[in-house]
Design an enzyme around this catalytic site. Structure first.
Site, PDB file in Angstrom:
ATOM      1  N   HIS A 194       0.796  -1.098   0.073  1.00 18.38           N
ATOM      2  CA  HIS A 194       0.238   0.045  -0.052  1.00 18.38           C
ATOM      3  C   HIS A 194       0.793   1.177   0.116  1.00 18.38           C
ATOM      4  O   HIS A 194       2.085   1.265   0.522  1.00 18.38           O
ATOM      5  CB  HIS A 194      -0.842   0.166   1.251  1.00 18.38           C
TER       6      HIS A 194
ATOM      7  N   GLU B 144      -4.430   1.655  -7.040  1.00 22.27           N
ATOM      8  CA  GLU B 144      -4.895   2.878  -5.960  1.00 22.27           C
ATOM      9  C   GLU B 144      -4.236   3.982  -6.383  1.00 22.27           C
ATOM     10  O   GLU B 144      -3.084   4.223  -5.626  1.00 22.27           O
ATOM     11  CB  GLU B 144      -4.817   2.290  -4.633  1.00 22.27           C
TER      12      GLU B 144
END
Length: 263
Positions: free
Chosen positions: A106, A178
């Site tokens: 992430h 993302e």
């Protein structure tokens, strides 16, 4: 719990990471109500997953139950099985606590905790070795986007993390795109047009070869259906819009309706 094999062609993956939110009591309440919902709802073609903090993993597993259709994930894991890694948690340990999926790379991990392409590759390999599902997160900054380098950047992130995998291993991997400029409280929701080129690039290289290509970044009730309509998108990785159970259940319903509409 749900099998973590690769026989899931056509599924829409719809999940959420709680990040550093929810204590054990909150996690239990959410998971208990979610278990009740999925036990009665028709979610044909939708694969739900939730990713609590480490402290709530085992409690969430207990509330979901052994045969839950909801996959349980961990937000990170070290590539070594054991050793002098103070403060780290291994894949073996999160698996023991109930995790079936592990989030890797992430942007917050990359920015604040020195996650690199090299460490994402080690973690993907470790997760696969333990029979779990790697959820590889990739995404570019606003500066990279403004320079017109989005596709090149994310494809390099993905290629570096997945280098050397066999076709069978690749088929067990989820990729979540993302864009950093679209995530978080200050993120700007991406338009469908902005996402077409990155997903075209991902689809050409990984469509049909990986378990799924997800989108995450300011996903909400108002744009979920449009995002699911993008070619190559096979799921949504949701943040704060799914932290409240009502929001997550509504997003599952949107995904189920989308699946029914496309037949």
């Amino acid at each position: 719990m749900t099998d973590t094999g690769t026989n899931d062609s056509g599924l829409l993956w719809v999940g959420t990471s709680w990040k550093m939110n929810k204590g054990i009591g909150e996690a239990r309440s959410y998971a208990r109500a979610l278990a009740d919902y999925v036990g009665q709802a028709d979610l044909s073609g939708v694969q739900p997953f939730i990713i609590p903090s480490f402290t709530a993993l085992a409690a969430t597993r207990d509330e979901l139950g052994d045969d839950s259709p909801v996959l349980l994930g961990a937000q990170n894991a070290h590539w070594e099985d054991e050793g002098p890694w103070t403060g780290e948690v291994s894949v073996a340990q999160v698996k023991d606590a109930g995790a079936q999926l592990v989030e890797i790379g992430h942007s917050e991990r990359r920015e604040h905790f020195a996650e690199t392409v090299a460490t994402t590759r080690l973690k993907v390999a470790a997760v696969l070795a333990h029979g779990l599902v790697p959820l590889l997160c990739i995404g570019e900054s606003a500066d990279v986007k403004d320079a017109g380098e989005s596709s090149r950047f994310i494809m390099e992130q993905a290629a570096g993390a997945l280098d050397g995998l066999t076709a069978e291993q690749m088929g067990r991997v989820l990729i979540a795109y993302e864009p950093i400029w679209a995530i978080g409280e200050s993120g700007r929701p991406a338009t469908v047009e902005e996402l077409r080129e990155p997903f075209d690039a991902l689809g050409r290289e990984y469509g049909g070869r990986t378990r799924g290509l997800l989108y995450g970044g300011s996903v909400g009730l108002d744009n979920a259906e449009d995002l699911l309509g993008i070619d190559e998108v096979t799921g949504l990785f949701i943040g704060r819009a799914a932290w409240r159970l009502a929001g997550y259940l509504r997003l599952l319903e949107i995904a189920a309706a989308h699946q029914e509409a496309i037949g």
